[in-house]
Design an enzyme around this catalytic site. Sequence first.
Site, mmCIF file in Angstrom:
data_model
loop_
_atom_site.group_PDB
_atom_site.id
_atom_site.type_symbol
_atom_site.label_atom_id
_atom_site.label_comp_id
_atom_site.label_asym_id
_atom_site.label_seq_id
_atom_site.Cartn_x
_atom_site.Cartn_y
_atom_site.Cartn_z
ATOM 1 N N ARG A 222 -13.557 1.070 -4.111
ATOM 2 C CA ARG A 222 -13.946 1.404 -2.849
ATOM 3 C C ARG A 222 -15.170 2.370 -2.873
ATOM 4 O O ARG A 222 -15.040 3.208 -3.754
ATOM 5 C CB ARG A 222 -12.885 1.819 -1.867
ATOM 6 C CG ARG A 222 -11.663 0.990 -1.856
ATOM 7 C CD ARG A 222 -11.789 0.332 -0.809
ATOM 8 N NE ARG A 222 -12.427 1.181 0.486
ATOM 9 C CZ ARG A 222 -11.452 1.774 1.140
ATOM 10 N NH1 ARG A 222 -10.051 1.823 0.867
ATOM 11 N NH2 ARG A 222 -11.887 2.738 2.045
ATOM 12 N N ASP B 53 0.804 -1.324 0.036
ATOM 13 C CA ASP B 53 0.057 0.114 -0.026
ATOM 14 C C ASP B 53 1.036 1.265 0.045
ATOM 15 O O ASP B 53 2.040 1.201 -0.470
ATOM 16 C CB ASP B 53 -0.966 -0.059 1.220
ATOM 17 C CG ASP B 53 -2.187 0.723 1.017
ATOM 18 O OD1 ASP B 53 -2.024 1.926 0.910
ATOM 19 O OD2 ASP B 53 -3.521 0.041 0.561
ATOM 20 N N ASP B 54 0.346 2.321 0.554
ATOM 21 C CA ASP B 54 1.130 3.627 0.597
ATOM 22 C C ASP B 54 2.544 3.510 1.297
ATOM 23 O O ASP B 54 2.782 2.735 1.990
ATOM 24 C CB ASP B 54 0.237 4.524 1.060
ATOM 25 C CG ASP B 54 0.479 6.052 0.692
ATOM 26 O OD1 ASP B 54 1.602 6.308 0.142
ATOM 27 O OD2 ASP B 54 -0.282 7.175 0.935
ATOM 28 N N ASP C 58 -12.314 3.957 4.879
ATOM 29 C CA ASP C 58 -11.401 3.163 5.143
ATOM 30 C C ASP C 58 -11.716 2.350 6.533
ATOM 31 O O ASP C 58 -12.174 2.743 7.482
ATOM 32 C CB ASP C 58 -10.082 4.101 5.456
ATOM 33 C CG ASP C 58 -9.727 4.640 4.318
ATOM 34 O OD1 ASP C 58 -10.080 4.404 3.052
ATOM 35 O OD2 ASP C 58 -8.423 5.270 4.504
ATOM 36 N N LYS D 289 -3.521 -0.946 -6.985
ATOM 37 C CA LYS D 289 -4.537 -0.257 -6.398
ATOM 38 C C LYS D 289 -4.381 1.555 -6.808
ATOM 39 O O LYS D 289 -3.153 1.823 -6.238
ATOM 40 C CB LYS D 289 -4.374 -0.251 -4.902
ATOM 41 C CG LYS D 289 -5.360 0.586 -3.905
ATOM 42 C CD LYS D 289 -5.172 0.024 -2.412
ATOM 43 C CE LYS D 289 -6.004 1.317 -1.535
ATOM 44 N NZ LYS D 289 -5.680 0.808 -0.113
ATOM 45 N N SER E 9 -10.213 3.693 -6.328
ATOM 46 C CA SER E 9 -10.899 4.344 -5.027
ATOM 47 C C SER E 9 -11.795 5.477 -5.574
ATOM 48 O O SER E 9 -12.350 6.192 -4.898
ATOM 49 C CB SER E 9 -9.774 4.974 -4.221
ATOM 50 O OG SER E 9 -8.885 4.104 -3.718
ATOM 51 N N ASP F 26 -5.438 4.935 -5.800
ATOM 52 C CA ASP F 26 -6.101 5.941 -4.687
ATOM 53 C C ASP F 26 -6.410 7.164 -5.262
ATOM 54 O O ASP F 26 -5.892 7.363 -6.372
ATOM 55 C CB ASP F 26 -5.074 5.901 -3.327
ATOM 56 C CG ASP F 26 -5.538 6.437 -2.201
ATOM 57 O OD1 ASP F 26 -6.999 6.508 -2.087
ATOM 58 O OD2 ASP F 26 -5.198 6.235 -1.017
HETATM 59 O O1 A2G Z 1 -5.128 5.992 1.658
HETATM 60 C C1 A2G Z 1 -6.338 6.138 1.537
HETATM 61 O O2 A2G Z 1 -6.894 6.494 2.638
HETATM 62 C C2 A2G Z 1 -6.961 4.868 1.195
HETATM 63 N N1 A2G Z 1 -8.292 4.956 0.918
HETATM 64 C C3 A2G Z 1 -6.535 3.672 2.110
HETATM 65 O O3 A2G Z 1 -7.129 2.448 1.741
HETATM 66 C C4 A2G Z 1 -4.968 3.711 2.314
HETATM 67 O O4 A2G Z 1 -4.523 3.362 1.066
HETATM 68 C C5 A2G Z 1 -4.443 5.122 2.403
HETATM 69 C C6 A2G Z 1 -3.154 5.198 2.364
HETATM 70 O O5 A2G Z 1 -2.388 6.385 2.708
HETATM 71 C C7 A2G Z 1 -9.101 4.610 -0.356
HETATM 72 O O6 A2G Z 1 -8.403 4.108 -1.331
HETATM 73 C C8 A2G Z 1 -10.361 4.858 -0.458
#
Ligand code: A2G
Length: 405
Positions: free
Chosen positions: A196, A61-62, A200, A137, A171, A139
């Site tokens: 999504r 993820d991030d 979250d 993914k 998202s 965002d």
């Molecule tokens: O950034 C967003 O809040 C994302 N939400 C969450 O899942 C996560 O990836 C986060 C990382 O900074 C959506 O994608 C809705």
Amino acid sequence: LDNGLARTPPMGWLAWERFRCNTDCVNDPENCISERLFMQMADLLVKDGYKAAGYEYIIVDDCWLAKTRDSKGRLQADPERFPSGIKVLADYVHSKGLKFGIYEDYGNYTCAGYPGILGYLETDANTFAEWGVDYVKLDGCYSHPIDMDQGYPEFGYHLNLTGRPMIYSCSWPVYQIYSGIEPNYTAIKGACNLWRNFDDIQDSWQSIQSVIDYYGDNQDIIVPQAGPGHWNDPDMLIIGNFGLSYEQSKSQMAMWAIWASPLLMSVDLRTIRNDYKAILKNKKIIAVNQDILGIQGRRIYKDRGIEIWARPITPVIRNDFSYCIAFLNRRTDGTPSEVSVINRELGLTHAGGYRVDDLYTDKDYGILSPEDKITVDVNPSGVVMLRFTVASAFQKAPYLPSAQG
Ligand code: A2G
């Protein structure tokens, strides 16, 4: 999205809910977002039987990115935390027989402030393909939700042009909903494999309940969008973390199966307790989640804290579906609640009756007719999950999704 992928809801492991944006590998090397963490999770996905149960994607993820692009404008991983680079990490994941997913953002920055893809859609799609990415993914922070109707399909177009099959997770609707725009689900399901539409997920039963309410209250809009190749995504499974009891964990797994949701665990597989592992690996519930019809279930009853949810599944005989029924108890009065209902009232009208099984306890209710009554005891914040298999199909082939009448 009709790209041949995600014909059933994707299953895997996603870092965010459990590991967040922990970049402190100096003081917290075990839990920081680093190649080491993803390699360990890939190892455990295989070693502890999750892969055998169907979990396949290891998804970053991030907070994997360096603060800037390289001199050619290409994305690069943080060099301290991902010293081998993403290609090597993806190769490692592939060597385990798994697939590899990554995160980016349709905007100037990711939600945590790392470089976004705006201005680099083609470059980044190509980079992901070269690295061997299987799932993206995307965002939506730091962008205008109004631009997403154009931007998400545009990035999808570049992903498609690479020729590499990649699941595309969007998202898009949730950011539009937040800013008062009604999502165009026809466009969304044409461009994305999953999306999504709500907040979250957090590590609490309260968070799970807010998702349950959203999916029930908005079912007329979202249920018709789901199907093979295109799924509503209520966010990660948090089973095995800190916030859910055993009963609540069973409830999350049950609801995600009723909704045909992606099953993306966000949990520390190094420390998860065995009883939670068993929930995540429950074969009968996963089989419902992965049912080939891909029909998302609905809330068919809600009164004084008791809900009944129903999902049509295979096998189907002469237009009569089999069903998975979840009895959910959201009461807090501390004692199991008895729920009793005539099968016909649940929509179970197949004249040949149904073979009825409990998916958590293996209790066998035998064959019940539409006029029979089913009675279950549902624990507080827990669930009873029953499978009603059209009886004539059961006699031929129990549990085989391919069995047709
Ligand atoms: O950034 C967003 O809040 C994302 N939400 C969450 O899942 C996560 O990836 C986060 C990382 O900074 C959506 O994608 C809705």
